[in-house]
Motif scaffolding. Structure first.
Motif, mmCIF file in Angstrom:
data_model
loop_
_atom_site.group_PDB
_atom_site.id
_atom_site.type_symbol
_atom_site.label_atom_id
_atom_site.label_comp_id
_atom_site.label_asym_id
_atom_site.label_seq_id
_atom_site.Cartn_x
_atom_site.Cartn_y
_atom_site.Cartn_z
ATOM 1 N N LEU A 46 33.961 40.189 35.034
ATOM 2 C CA LEU A 46 35.238 40.901 34.883
ATOM 3 C C LEU A 46 35.649 41.599 36.176
ATOM 4 O O LEU A 46 36.796 41.480 36.619
ATOM 5 N N MET A 47 34.697 42.305 36.790
ATOM 6 C CA MET A 47 35.065 43.014 38.014
ATOM 7 C C MET A 47 35.394 42.015 39.130
ATOM 8 O O MET A 47 36.355 42.204 39.880
ATOM 9 N N TRP A 50 38.694 40.204 38.446
ATOM 10 C CA TRP A 50 39.785 41.186 38.572
ATOM 11 C C TRP A 50 40.142 41.363 40.052
ATOM 12 O O TRP A 50 41.309 41.288 40.444
ATOM 13 N N LEU A 51 39.122 41.574 40.862
ATOM 14 C CA LEU A 51 39.357 41.766 42.299
ATOM 15 C C LEU A 51 39.982 40.505 42.908
ATOM 16 O O LEU A 51 40.902 40.579 43.728
ATOM 17 N N LEU A 53 41.878 38.373 41.382
ATOM 18 C CA LEU A 53 43.280 38.311 40.953
ATOM 19 C C LEU A 53 44.144 39.251 41.789
ATOM 20 O O LEU A 53 45.256 38.904 42.200
#
Lengths: 66, 922
Positions: A46-47, A50-51, A53
């Motif tokens: 997820l992290m 996310w980064l 994106l």
């Protein structure tokens, strides 16, 4: 510029990509024990995504038109 | 050293600094050197999204169920990816219409309805109150904990503390006072608060740095890095279960729900709308925010899970509330300075949220709820009062105080039953009710005021029933049986299992029912009727981005004398006059008095007032002085039609002009061809005339000689008559050939196509010329012929070609020694016929010329002067015929080496069938 249709559409594509990254079923793949880069796989995914994106958003919007 | 007074002093010092920043930014704004006209400041101010929910609550949420805190920040990231389609349009529309709040936005979209603005305001206030309570709870708890240092004591339940010893009450009062100072010092026509935005941007930095500091302390100060914390957590089974999620469909369902819920919240919370849309200085700033705001969210969430795990590992289960780990971890390790900094960070998060939220709400309460009501109460005589700007500010101050009071009340009533995040989610679900009318209003023109009212009301009622009331019941303010057995004991009406729906968490359950009812009612009721004139006009402004600047909703007229005092009543005399003067100058006039009393002025005044009292009220006020000729539906439809027609028309024009360009090019080409043909025709006629005149002249000359001199002797006479006859023959042959040529060229020639044996045709042509060849004693060699070569062609025409070539050859070969050889051979695809002579040959330069009309080759001599017999039309006609059958006719020759005429015809018959049906064309 966000004004151009193409950039807006690229961003909308990233929206769809994000919807895919951050939801079932992709999450269920990472939802398991063990560790990825010293982190639980789900958290790392997820992290990380996310980064990634955010970086893509910046790339699309800040790129100067050649 | 962390006694209560130290904490209080530090807090006030910090608030004082903030106030100083706001004051300075306001002053800079007045000087026209805005501090906040900067994309980075805009992106930072959006960080107001992160409240104490994020600062304290995320860790609590993570301690309870691991990664579950994260969807709240993934949603806004996705929202900003859609910025081009949603936020960008909202900002453009809001700027064009002087929208000052989300209530104003909705009211304006559906025909400037006061009722709708009021309903949105009520929903926003009721919905956001739990969220404000959350901030009060967080600040008062963190204060209580910090002031008990070095002991770590959990605060007592809010209800148990006597009212005047409850720190939350004082927090609420201080925040109210601070917000009033911040947001209601003067009335701005655009409802923008530069000072506030600057302060919020600074607060965003403070809370981020504070959280990163505590994160770094926990990760590297207390442990050996992130991997170390995760490794230790994995060893403790009780903690390790936070590292994965319960892998059920319901769990993923509620995860997805939270992602989209937060997406809407980041757009529709009154404070988010205020910062992102109303306070936006320049729509271009959105570009930077698209990635910078998500990056901010990413950074502030970086250490949430590690801190939560460290807290769980450090404190025995149940002794310390996980919502306070951020503060209690540094305290437990005697980090006084860091603990105080964390408290200030939390204070930043809370004050930022409370200030912006209550200012936004107070604007809505004042513009969309109280003022419309007061203006309706005629006995108050407000409509006649000279200056209302003071009253407006007064209303807003009271609204701020009351909203914070309600927040405190909710905190006392229900604050203990929930963790921070759960309280916040109740508010998120409330503002999600705006999504259908706001987003639908941006993309769908069919929405009506009635539909919006019905949708909002249905969604709000279901939200309150399934989420708000249960929160009261859990706190004991409503009977417990309400949740367990439903309203009046009816099982189907159990608020968290409405109509028997189960298997969902309470937030998802609420959203399913409320948004379903909301969307259904919005669309269903909207479809009951066609939008009326005003709705249609607003719809076209919001959806199509139609620029109606030239058109106006005001049919009537009103002078400066009416409108200026009206504006002055709400804005104050000075500000109103200033604005009118600017407007006059923008129209090229010197003073306000020169302004004509036209619809444009009325529009300007309405827009000006909209900034201060909301669009719906502004319309009502302007209507009270302008003799409004009500704009009929037909009229508005006309305006819209006109606009769309103009658009369609211009598209059409563009298309037409392109077509025209193309047509012009075609025409020019055709014209050139025509001219060429015209020139050719002239040449042709002059040549034909010349050719006709030659035999005519000699016929006439000899006839005249015979006529004038009857005594000519017989021998002479016979000779002359012989010439006349041969010239006449030549003339008629010439005319026949010209007619033939014309027929071929115009495509009117008739063709009879059939399978023909080439060998047979050639022999027949040779036979017909035997006499002529014999006369000139020229040898005709037909040995090169092969029987059985078949082509599809017109027999007579092919014969014509052969006769032509053979007689042509005969003309040029010398008498006695002349030799003409005919050959024919077949390949797979074509038949090739050659006629070779031993005449003088043809210059390479003349190889094509001889196929032009009336041009004849004649060895080295000039082509037009020394003429052998013939008309000069034989070869051109032959070539036309051969080409008609898809063949080629050409000559190979060099001077002195004889000439060889060749033609080919395709062996396949298929093509020619098609040609035949067309009747020929050339």
């Amino acid at each position: 510029m966000i004004r151009t249709r193409l950039v807006a559409q690229r961003l909308a594509f990233l929206f769809l990509l994000g919807c895919f990254f951050f939801n079932y079923p992709l999450l269920s793949i990472f939802n398991q024990g063990g560790s990825l880069f010293g982190m639980p796989p789900l958290y790392a995914w997820l992290m990380g995504s996310w980064l990634f994106l955010i970086a893509l958003l910046a790339l699309v919007i800040e790129r100067k038109h050649g | 050293m962390l006694q209560g007074w130290v904490v209080v002093l530090a807090s006030f010092l910090y608030l004082g600094v903030l106030f100083g920043i706001a004051w300075y930014a306001d002053r800079r704004a007045d000087q026209g050197r805005s501090l906040i006209a900067n994309p980075v400041v805009y992106a930072l101010s959006l960080g107001v999204y992160c409240t104490t929910w994020t600062f304290y609550g995320s860790v609590g949420r993570a301690a309870a169920n691991g990664i579950g805190f994260l969807p709240i920040y993934l949603g806004p990231t996705l929202l900003f990816a859609l910025a081009g389609f949603i936020l960008y349009r909202m900002i453009r529309v809001a700027k064009a219409n002087r929208i000052t709040s989300i209530a104003d936005f909705v009211a304006s979209r559906y025909g400037k309805s006061q009722l709708l603005g009021g309903l949105v305001t009520v929903i926003a206030v009721v919905g956001v109150i739990p969220y404000i309570a959350l901030q009060l709870k967080a600040v008062s708890n963190s204060f209580t904990i910090l002031s008990n240092y070095p002991e770590i004591v959990m605060p007592a339940a809010a209800g148990a503390v006597p009212l005047f010893q409850d720190s939350a009450l004082y927090v609420a009062m201080i925040l109210a006072a601070f917000t009033i100072l911040f947001g209601t010092r003067h009335l701005d026509a655009t409802e923008r608060h530069e000072g506030m935005v600057a302060a919020i941007a600074v607060e965003s930095i403070v809370k981020l740095v504070a959280f990163l500091a505590v994160g770094a302390f926990v990760v590297w100060g207390l442990h050996g890095g992130v991997a170390d914390i995760f490794a230790r957590a994995a060893e403790v089974p009780e903690v390790a279960r936070r590292l994965t999620r319960a892998d059920t469909s319901a769990s993923y369902g509620s995860w997805g729900t939270l992602v989209f819920l937060s997406l809407f919240a980041a757009l529709l919370l009154p404070r988010q709308f205020q910062i992102a849309v109303v306070e936006n200085v320049d729509v271009k700033h959105l570009n930077r925010a698209v990635w910078m705001f998500p990056l901010y969210l990413f950074l502030i969430n970086l250490f949430v899970l590690p801190v939560a795990l460290a807290g769980l590992l450090h404190f025995p289960a149940g002794t310390v509330d996980a919502d306070t780990f951020v503060l209690t971890l540094p305290m437990a390790h005697q980090q006084e300075g860091l603990a105080l900094f964390v408290f200030i960070g939390g204070l930043s998060a809370a004050t930022g949220m409370v200030i912006v939220e209550t200012i936004a709400l107070s604007t809505m309460v004042c513009n969309d709820l109280v003022m419309p009501l007061l203006l309706r109460l005629r006995w108050l005589g407000l409509a006649e009062k000279a200056d209302l700007s003071g009253l407006l500010l007064e209303i807003r101050r009271w609204a701020i105080a009351i909203i914070l009071g309600l927040g405190y009340l909710y905190f006392r009533v229900a604050g203990e039953a929930y963790a921070l995040v759960s309280i916040g989610l109740i508010s998120f679900a409330a503002v999600a009710q705006f999504a259908p009318v706001v987003i639908g209003g941006l993309f769908w023109k069919g929405g009506t005021r009635d539909g919006a009212l019905a949708g909002l009301a249905a969604g709000f009622v279901l939200w309150a029933y399934t989420l708000l009331l249960p929160s009261f019941a859990k706190s004991g303010w409503l009977p417990e049986g309400f949740i367990a057995h439903g309203l009046f004991g009816i099982e189907l009406l159990r608020p968290q299992h409405l109509f028997g729906l189960s298997g969902l968490d309470e937030i998802t359950h609420c959203l399913v029912w409320s948004l379903l009812a909301n969307l259904g009612a919005y669309i269903g009721v909207s479809l009951l009727r066609v939008p009326n004139a005003r709705e249609a006009r607003q719809a076209s402004l919001f959806v199509g981005g139609t620029d109606l600047a030239g058109h106006t909703a005001w049919g009537g007229s009103a002078g400066v004398a009416d409108l200026l005092p009206l504006a002055a009543r709400f804005l104050g005399r000075e500000r109103a006059e200033e604005a009118f003067l600017r407007h006059a100058r923008s129209r090229g006039l010197k003073s306000v008095d020169e302004l004509p009393g036209d619809a444009r002025l009325a529009n300007f005044a309405e827009n000006l007032l909209a900034g201060a009292i909301g669009s719906a009220s502004a319309r009502a006020m302007v209507a009270s002085v302008v003799s409004e000729e009500p704009l009929g539906l037909d009229e508005v439809m006309n305006i819209l039609d006109e606009a769309s027609q103009v658009r369609a028309y211009s598209r059409e024009l563009e298309q037409k002009s392109q077509e025209l360009t193309r047509a012009t090019a075609d025409l020019r080409q055709a014209n050139e061809r025509l001219r060429e043909l015209d020139r050719m025709k002239d040449d042709f006629i002059s040549t034909v005339t010349h050719e006709l005149r030659t035999p005519l002249t000699s016929i006439r000359a000899f006839s005249e000689m015979l006529h004038e001199d009857p005594k000519t002797d017989l021998e002479q006479r016979t000779k002359f008559l012989g010439i006349i006859v041969s010239e006449t023959v030549r003339l008629s042959r010439l005319i026949n050939q010209i007619l033939d040529m014309a027929k071929l060229e115009s495509g009117r020639a008739e063709w009879t196509v059939s399978a023909i044996d080439v060998d047979e045709v050639i022999r027949e042509a040779a036979d017909s010329l035997t006499a002529l060849y014999a006369e000139k004693r020229v040898a005709l060699d037909l040995d090169g012929l092969h029987p059985g070569l078949t082509v599809m062609a017109d027999r007579d025409r092919l014969m014509q070609v052969m006769v032509n070539l053979l007689s042509n050859a005969l003309k040029f070969v010398p008498t006695d020694t002349g030799r003409v050889k005919v050959g024919a051979e077949g390949t797979a695809s074509e038949v090739r016929v050659s006629v070779t002579d031993n005449g003088p040959g043809i210059h390479a330069a003349d190889h094509e010329v001889i196929f032009d009309k009336f041009r004849q080759g004649s060895g080295g001599t000039d082509v037009l002067t020394d003429k052998p017999q013939g008309t000069g039309l034989g070869l051109p006609i032959s070539r036309q015929i051969i080409e008609y059958f898809n063949g080629r006719l050409w000559v190979e020759s060099a001077p002195g080496a004889g000439a060889c005429f060749l033609f080919t015809l395709p062996r396949q018959a298929s093509d020619n069938d098609a040609k035949q049906t067309q009747g020929g064309s050339q």
